[in-house]
Write a protein that holds these residues in place. Structure first.
Motif, short mmCIF file in Angstrom:
data_model
loop_
_atom_site.label_atom_id
_atom_site.label_comp_id
_atom_site.label_asym_id
_atom_site.label_seq_id
_atom_site.Cartn_x
_atom_site.Cartn_y
_atom_site.Cartn_z
N TRP A 81 37.77 54.84 24.05
CA TRP A 81 38.01 53.85 25.10
C TRP A 81 37.11 54.18 26.29
O TRP A 81 36.64 55.31 26.45
CB TRP A 81 39.49 53.79 25.45
CG TRP A 81 40.24 53.12 24.33
CD1 TRP A 81 40.35 53.56 23.03
CD2 TRP A 81 40.92 51.87 24.37
NE1 TRP A 81 41.05 52.66 22.27
CE2 TRP A 81 41.43 51.61 23.06
CE3 TRP A 81 41.17 50.95 25.38
CZ2 TRP A 81 42.15 50.47 22.75
CZ3 TRP A 81 41.91 49.80 25.07
CH2 TRP A 81 42.38 49.56 23.77
N ASP A 82 36.87 53.17 27.11
CA ASP A 82 35.81 53.29 28.10
C ASP A 82 36.26 53.80 29.46
O ASP A 82 35.43 54.26 30.25
CB ASP A 82 35.13 51.93 28.31
CG ASP A 82 34.54 51.39 27.02
OD1 ASP A 82 33.93 52.17 26.28
OD2 ASP A 82 34.70 50.17 26.77
N GLY A 83 37.54 53.68 29.78
CA GLY A 83 37.98 54.11 31.09
C GLY A 83 39.46 53.89 31.30
O GLY A 83 40.14 53.30 30.46
N LEU A 109 35.05 49.83 36.68
CA LEU A 109 35.88 49.85 35.47
C LEU A 109 36.00 48.45 34.86
O LEU A 109 36.13 48.31 33.64
CB LEU A 109 37.25 50.42 35.78
CG LEU A 109 37.42 51.95 35.69
CD1 LEU A 109 37.28 52.45 34.26
CD2 LEU A 109 36.45 52.68 36.60
N LEU A 153 40.00 49.32 28.17
CA LEU A 153 40.62 50.06 29.26
C LEU A 153 42.07 50.40 28.93
O LEU A 153 42.78 49.62 28.30
CB LEU A 153 40.62 49.24 30.55
CG LEU A 153 39.29 48.98 31.25
CD1 LEU A 153 39.52 48.10 32.47
CD2 LEU A 153 38.64 50.30 31.67
N GLN A 188 33.81 46.44 34.35
CA GLN A 188 32.65 46.16 33.50
C GLN A 188 32.81 46.73 32.09
O GLN A 188 31.98 46.47 31.22
CB GLN A 188 31.38 46.76 34.13
CG GLN A 188 31.13 46.35 35.58
CD GLN A 188 31.16 44.85 35.78
OE1 GLN A 188 30.50 44.11 35.07
NE2 GLN A 188 31.94 44.40 36.77
N CYS A 189 33.88 47.47 31.87
CA CYS A 189 34.10 48.13 30.57
C CYS A 189 34.64 47.13 29.54
O CYS A 189 35.06 46.03 29.87
CB CYS A 189 35.08 49.28 30.73
SG CYS A 189 34.49 50.62 31.79
N ARG A 190 34.65 47.57 28.27
CA ARG A 190 35.20 46.75 27.19
C ARG A 190 36.64 47.11 26.86
O ARG A 190 37.43 46.26 26.48
CB ARG A 190 34.36 46.89 25.92
CG ARG A 190 32.96 46.31 26.00
CD ARG A 190 32.25 46.42 24.66
NE ARG A 190 32.95 45.66 23.63
CZ ARG A 190 33.65 46.21 22.62
NH1 ARG A 190 33.77 47.54 22.55
NH2 ARG A 190 34.25 45.45 21.72
N ARG A 244 37.12 42.15 25.17
CA ARG A 244 37.65 43.07 26.18
C ARG A 244 39.16 43.19 26.01
O ARG A 244 39.86 42.18 25.94
CB ARG A 244 37.33 42.57 27.59
CG ARG A 244 35.87 42.70 27.96
CD ARG A 244 35.63 42.34 29.39
NE ARG A 244 34.29 42.69 29.80
CZ ARG A 244 33.80 42.55 31.02
NH1 ARG A 244 34.58 42.04 31.98
NH2 ARG A 244 32.57 42.90 31.30
#
Length: 274
Positions: A144-146, A114, A120, A116-118, A218
């Protein structure tokens, strides 16, 4: 495996489905046996399509045809056919969709994945399964990424969370933090701007946050429990504390609604704000 007609509520083959509304019992049973329950044809289908392996299906007669492709894809999985009245006796509530599945629980992502996501969403101690499900659905729907969850947050794979998330829990990456106290530091050390949603004297408005941070590489939104909100530890550890301006004498939104507003606003370029 042939379809099994079951007529007694104490049949041991129904053990995965006992007392689905008893949260404490289900937490113990599901963690011990490594399972989770999906309710309704759409949710069952989404879980299977996401690669989760069924242990069994519990179906009213009327669902056999519509789920026939799932049944045929897993010929070794028991398909237990019951009346809706019997399903209610076993589960403890009216299963109005008439279809349940028990599936193998898997841990698919870790905290490092997680990070590594942009974008959160980070959930502190939100213990209501409905709110956790709503936040997962919101995060997925708004790009959203996670989602990261603190240790005490509700289980995303609990039946109610899955149902409210409409299966987003199967597609959106999520992981549980091991170290609650140092979560803001961990995020900051990995390049995230952390925005704590809270009522605080040092807070800025959401519009101001969009202008300042909407284009940050991020971002992590941190949201807290329904009553007390975020802990002082997470508020003090955030880069910014953000509030959503309220009207009509109302001081705050439900955590699911507040997360939706913030996710929508902060996933736009700041030139669109205002």
């Amino acid at each position: 495996m042939p379809r099994i007609s079951i007529t007694e509520p104490d049949d041991p083959r129904l053990a995965d489905y006992v007392s689905l509304r008893d949260t404490s019992l289900r937490r113990h049973l599901e963690s011990t046996h490594g399972l989770f329950i999906a309710e309704g044809e759409k949710v069952i289908r989404r879980a299977v399509e996401a690669g989760y392996r069924p242990r069994s299906l519990l179906l009213a007669e009327r669902w056999l045809d519509s789920l026939s492709d799932v049944i045929e894809r897993h010929p070794d999985v028991p398909v237990m056919v019951v009346t809706e009245e019997l399903a209610e006796q076993v589960t403890g509530f009216h299963v109005h969709r008439g279809a349940l599945a028990s599936l193998h629980r898997e841990i698919r992502h870790g905290v490092d994945d997680l990070l590594q996501c942009r974008r959160l969403v980070v959930i502190e101690d939100v213990v209501d399964h409905t709110n956790v499900g709503a936040i997962l659905r919101t995060a997925a729907a708004l790009g959203w990424d996670g989602v990261l969850l603190a240790p005490r947050a509700a289980d995303p794979l609990y039946r109610r969370s899955i149902k409210v998330a409409m299966g987003a829990v199967f597609s959106l990456p999520w992981a549980r933090l091991e170290d609650w106290a140092n979560a803001p530091d961990l995020l900051r050390d990995n390049g995230f701007t952390t925005l704590a949603l809270a009522l605080d004297s040092d807070s800025i408005t959401l519009d101001e946050a969009v202008v300042e941070h909407g284009n940050d590489e991020r971002l992590a939104i941190m949201v807290g429990t329904e009553g007390a909100g975020l802990s002082r530890r997470w508020i003090d550890g955030a880069n910014r504390v953000v509030r959503i301006p309220m009207a009509a004498g109302i001081d705050s939104l439900n955590v699911g609604a507040a997360t939706a507003v913030a996710c929508w606003a902060l996933n736009r370029p700041h030139s669109d704000a205002g």
